[in-house]
Design a protein around this motif. Structure first.
Motif, short mmCIF file in Angstrom:
data_model
loop_
_atom_site.label_atom_id
_atom_site.label_comp_id
_atom_site.label_asym_id
_atom_site.label_seq_id
_atom_site.Cartn_x
_atom_site.Cartn_y
_atom_site.Cartn_z
N LYS A 126 40.10 35.74 38.96
CA LYS A 126 40.77 37.04 38.98
C LYS A 126 41.68 37.20 37.76
O LYS A 126 42.46 36.31 37.42
CB LYS A 126 41.61 37.15 40.26
N GLY A 127 41.54 38.34 37.10
CA GLY A 127 42.38 38.63 35.94
C GLY A 127 41.81 38.14 34.62
O GLY A 127 42.37 38.45 33.56
N ILE A 128 40.71 37.38 34.64
CA ILE A 128 40.08 36.90 33.41
C ILE A 128 38.92 37.82 33.06
O ILE A 128 38.05 38.06 33.90
CB ILE A 128 39.58 35.45 33.55
N GLN A 129 38.87 38.32 31.85
CA GLN A 129 37.80 39.21 31.43
C GLN A 129 36.45 38.48 31.48
O GLN A 129 36.38 37.28 31.22
CB GLN A 129 38.05 39.72 30.01
N PRO A 130 35.37 39.21 31.83
CA PRO A 130 34.05 38.57 31.97
C PRO A 130 33.61 37.76 30.75
O PRO A 130 33.07 36.67 30.89
CB PRO A 130 33.12 39.75 32.22
N LEU A 131 33.84 38.29 29.54
CA LEU A 131 33.43 37.57 28.34
C LEU A 131 34.21 36.27 28.20
O LEU A 131 33.64 35.22 27.86
CB LEU A 131 33.63 38.44 27.10
N VAL A 132 35.51 36.31 28.45
CA VAL A 132 36.34 35.11 28.38
C VAL A 132 35.94 34.12 29.46
O VAL A 132 35.82 32.92 29.20
CB VAL A 132 37.83 35.48 28.51
N SER A 184 29.85 39.72 34.63
CA SER A 184 30.33 41.10 34.55
C SER A 184 30.00 41.83 35.85
O SER A 184 30.81 42.60 36.37
CB SER A 184 29.70 41.82 33.36
N SER A 187 32.24 40.71 38.71
CA SER A 187 33.60 41.25 38.63
C SER A 187 33.67 42.72 39.03
O SER A 187 34.75 43.23 39.29
CB SER A 187 34.15 41.10 37.20
N ARG A 188 32.51 43.38 39.10
CA ARG A 188 32.50 44.81 39.38
C ARG A 188 31.90 45.18 40.73
O ARG A 188 32.17 46.27 41.25
CB ARG A 188 31.72 45.55 38.28
#
Length: 243
Positions: A126-132, A184, A187-188
């Motif tokens: 949670k809170g970490i961007q998908p690419l990262v 991605s 996360s969505r």
């Protein structure tokens, strides 16, 4: 895993490593490291079709795990999960003359590990961007698996030009890009919907074999593809998710 991991390492800020290192290690072990080892162990011991069918049990296993947590699936979800397994079996099944039960256990365990990993992504990631998140998992899993491979003492396979080109495609493109799109989606979308999208993998593989390698598409395979896609669509229906 090492190649895309190294290439994507610059996308991970040092702050993420310092503050979220243990979450990344857990997710990378479940979603990539342990999963990949078990998956290929199953593929090496079983016919590809049988391994694919057993791995296709992931949506059903995820629903079972969620039920054990008190979140029971809807009848449509169970129907879609069982129908998806049946569709994949009709599409790629190869009946072995001798069943390697270690391979069966590895394939089923790979699906279990991935199910747990997918369930934990919205929590630990949670809170970490998908690419990262993708870059961090591929980097850590790749480095750990490389160390384990070196310590095992097993010789690395010889690589000819074809193998190098294949690794170039499988590494940065399919693993790097594929995992980025996968996380991605996680996360969505609701986890119980994303899990069913993995059933499309055998469909893409068979269709690619027909288009690229000129394999024959039989009526049975067409019906199996229709069944798999119908189950995937059924799993996405609003009625397949409890309020």
């Amino acid at each position: 895993i090492v190649v895309p991991g190294v290439l994507m390492l610059p996308f991970v800020p040092l702050l993420v490593w310092r503050e979220r290192w243990w979450q990344i290690l857990v997710l990378s072990a479940l979603n990539i490291g342990v999963f990949t080892v078990l998956l290929f162990a199953g593929i090496q011991r079983l016919p590809g079709g049988m391994a694919a069918t057993l791995t296709a049990s992931m949506p059903l296993q995820l629903l079972i795990i969620r039920a054990l947590m008190g979140r029971f699936p809807t009848p449509l979800q169970v129907l879609a999960a069982v129908g998806g397994i049946a569709g994949v079996a009709l599409l790629v099944w190869q009946s072995p003359t001798h069943v390697d039960w270690t391979g069966v256990l590895c394939s089923l365990s790979a699906a279990t590990i991935m199910s747990i990993g997918v369930l934990l992504v919205p929590v630990l990631g949670k809170g970490i961007q998908p690419l990262v998140l993708t870059s961090a998992q591929l980097s850590s899993a790749g480095i750990i698996l490389l160390i384990v491979a070196l310590l095992s003492g097993q010789p690395f396979p010889e690589m000819d030009t074809g193998a190098i080109l294949a690794m170039g495609w499988l590494g940065p493109v399919t693993m790097g890009g594929g995992y980025f799109l996968w996380f991605s989606a996680v996360s969505r979308l609701p986890v119980d919907k994303v899990a069913f999208l993995g059933l499309i993998n055998p469909v893409v593989a068979v269709t690619g074999g027909v288009i690229v390698m000129g394999e024959i598409m039989s009526l049975a395979k067409v019906l199996a593809i229709v069944l798999v896609l119908a189950c995937v669509l059924l799993s996405q229906h609003p009625a397949a998710r409890r309020g």
